[in-house]
Design an enzyme around this catalytic site. Structure first.
Site, short mmCIF file in Angstrom:
data_model
loop_
_atom_site.label_atom_id
_atom_site.label_comp_id
_atom_site.label_asym_id
_atom_site.label_seq_id
_atom_site.Cartn_x
_atom_site.Cartn_y
_atom_site.Cartn_z
N GLU A 1 0.84 -1.20 0.00
CA GLU A 1 0.00 0.00 0.00
C GLU A 1 0.87 1.24 0.00
O GLU A 1 1.52 1.57 1.00
CB GLU A 1 -0.94 0.03 1.21
CG GLU A 1 -1.84 1.26 1.18
CD GLU A 1 -2.72 1.42 2.40
OE1 GLU A 1 -3.35 2.48 2.53
OE2 GLU A 1 -2.78 0.48 3.21
N LYS B 1 -7.71 -15.35 16.30
CA LYS B 1 -7.95 -14.95 14.91
C LYS B 1 -9.42 -14.62 14.63
O LYS B 1 -9.92 -14.86 13.53
CB LYS B 1 -7.43 -16.02 13.95
CG LYS B 1 -5.93 -16.24 14.09
CD LYS B 1 -5.41 -17.46 13.36
CE LYS B 1 -3.93 -17.64 13.66
NZ LYS B 1 -3.40 -18.91 13.15
N ASP C 1 2.46 -14.26 12.87
CA ASP C 1 1.33 -14.88 12.19
C ASP C 1 0.40 -13.76 11.70
O ASP C 1 -0.26 -13.11 12.50
CB ASP C 1 0.58 -15.80 13.15
CG ASP C 1 -0.53 -16.61 12.48
OD1 ASP C 1 -0.99 -16.17 11.40
OD2 ASP C 1 -0.91 -17.65 13.02
N HIS D 1 -2.64 9.78 -1.76
CA HIS D 1 -2.77 8.46 -2.40
C HIS D 1 -2.63 8.55 -3.91
O HIS D 1 -2.12 7.63 -4.55
CB HIS D 1 -4.09 7.80 -2.00
CG HIS D 1 -4.01 7.07 -0.70
ND1 HIS D 1 -3.74 5.72 -0.62
CD2 HIS D 1 -4.13 7.50 0.58
CE1 HIS D 1 -3.71 5.35 0.64
NE2 HIS D 1 -3.95 6.41 1.40
#
Length: 364
Positions: free
Chosen positions: A43, A175, A251, A349
């Site tokens: 990004e 998660k 992770d 952006h």
């Protein structure tokens, strides 16, 4: 890639690897130390934004962090013949008189795993037992799971009618965005703060303290409440958490709960300066095990000065990594909120997040 390093630890049936760009933001001045923060991302704007936040924090004297708790959790689900029998097991497990015995059974799992607490929830005749423990410099999921298996085996002596449904009953909770993690914490619970001087807000962040405070209330607090957010009272904590996790061999899926964060802003010093803080109850990181063994990820940990373990201080590096995550999120929140307050988000952006290549020519 050294395929022998990943077999049995990181990935099965490997066929190659995916390249990701890594940028470095900083220096982040945190607790009197300088950190150059590696961020693996695709990004555009992200690294530049965090870097600007780091610059504002450094120009104002740095940030301070506090580790509130260090406790990885695992919650098995078991079923008893009746709700009454499940309640009896709950009472036995939570009784203070039984803790030392259960802890001694649990602690056989590892030199570093030490049971801290057991808290249970009951649904009918199903019982969910949430075990929490310290895990040294490992993230600790395997360690706590081994300890839980030890305790479940022991409990069957007194509760032979206990049916073990799963070593994980989703009350852990791993998660998934859950209230139990948001309230009780999982992994490392950290708060990080800084006071940004008014002239730094104006010159580096290109906005005002008043605009930032108003924006945070309307967007991060009220807007998130309208959306029904669960631990998402922030601008983009997951951006920084994920980029740091990938760079340092964590992770990435644990970004879900590790990104739970509430960002607070208020004016201080008679309205002249800006106080900003991030509170993150569930940062799940380790400096040994898993992807931390890979060469690139180990190099990023080494860049931060937290690779591996300190022999006399087990757990210190993982705890410091958690504070670095929170400090980096603080920088990212500060910069993005400033861009939004100044109306510069789209312009930034367009400049940094769009390819200059001619796509039609590249396709041909």
């Amino acid at each position: 890639m050294d395929y022998q390093a990943i077999l049995g630890q990181c990935c099965e049936m490997p066929v190659g690897y995916v390249q990701l760009p890594v940028g470095v933001a900083g220096p982040l001045i945190l607790d009197g130390r300088e950190y150059h923060v590696p961020l693996a991302t695709t990004e555009g704007c992200l690294v530049a934004s965090v870097n600007r936040g780091c610059r504002a924090i450094a120009a104002s004297g740095g940030a301070i962090s506090v580790l509130l708790r260090d406790a990885m959790s695992r919650a098995p689900a078991v079923k008893l013949p009746s709700a009454k029998r499940a309640a009896e097991l709950k009472a036995f497990v939570e009784a203070p008189a039984n803790f030392e015995l259960l802890a001694s059974v649990f602690n056989r799992c590892s030199r570093f795993g030490r049971l801290q607490d057991i808290h249970c929830a009951l649904a009918g005749r199903n019982l969910y037992m949430r075990f929490t423990c310290i895990t040294g410099d490992a993230m600790g999921m395997n360690m706590v799971s081994k300890g839980v298996e030890n305790v479940l085996g022991y409990l069957r002596n007194d509760f032979p009618d206990m049916d073990i449904i799963s070593i994980s009953g989703n009350y852990c909770s791993d998660k998934k965005p859950t209230a139990v993690n948001w309230i009780e914490g999982r992994g490392k619970s950290v708060v990080c703060e800084a006071t940004i001087k008014r002239d730094v807000v104006q010159k580096v962040l290109k906005t005002t303290t008043e605009k930032l405070v108003e924006l945070n209330i309307i967007k991060n607090l009220a807007g998130s409440a309208v959306a029904g957010a669960l631990g998402g009272f922030n601008a983009h904590a997951s951006n920084i958490v994920t980029a740091l996790f990938i760079a340092t061999g964590q992770d990435p899926a644990q970004n879900v709960e590790s990104s739970q964060c509430i960002t607070m802003l208020e004016t201080v010093n008679d309205g002249d300066d800006l106080h900003i803080s991030v509170t993150m109850p569930s940062i799940e990181v380790g400096t040994i095990g898993g992807g931390t063994c890979l060469a690139s990820q180990a190099a990023c940990l080494n860049l931060l000065g937290v690779k591996g373990s300190i022999h006399d201080l087990p757990g210190a590096n993982a705890q410091r990594l958690a504070t670095i995550v929170a400090g980096s999120v603080l920088a990212g929140e500060l910069s993005l909120l400033a861009a939004l307050a100044a109306g510069q988000l789209v312009k930034s952006h367009m400049e940094y997040n769009r390819s200059s290549k001619d796509i039609t020519k590249a396709a041909s």
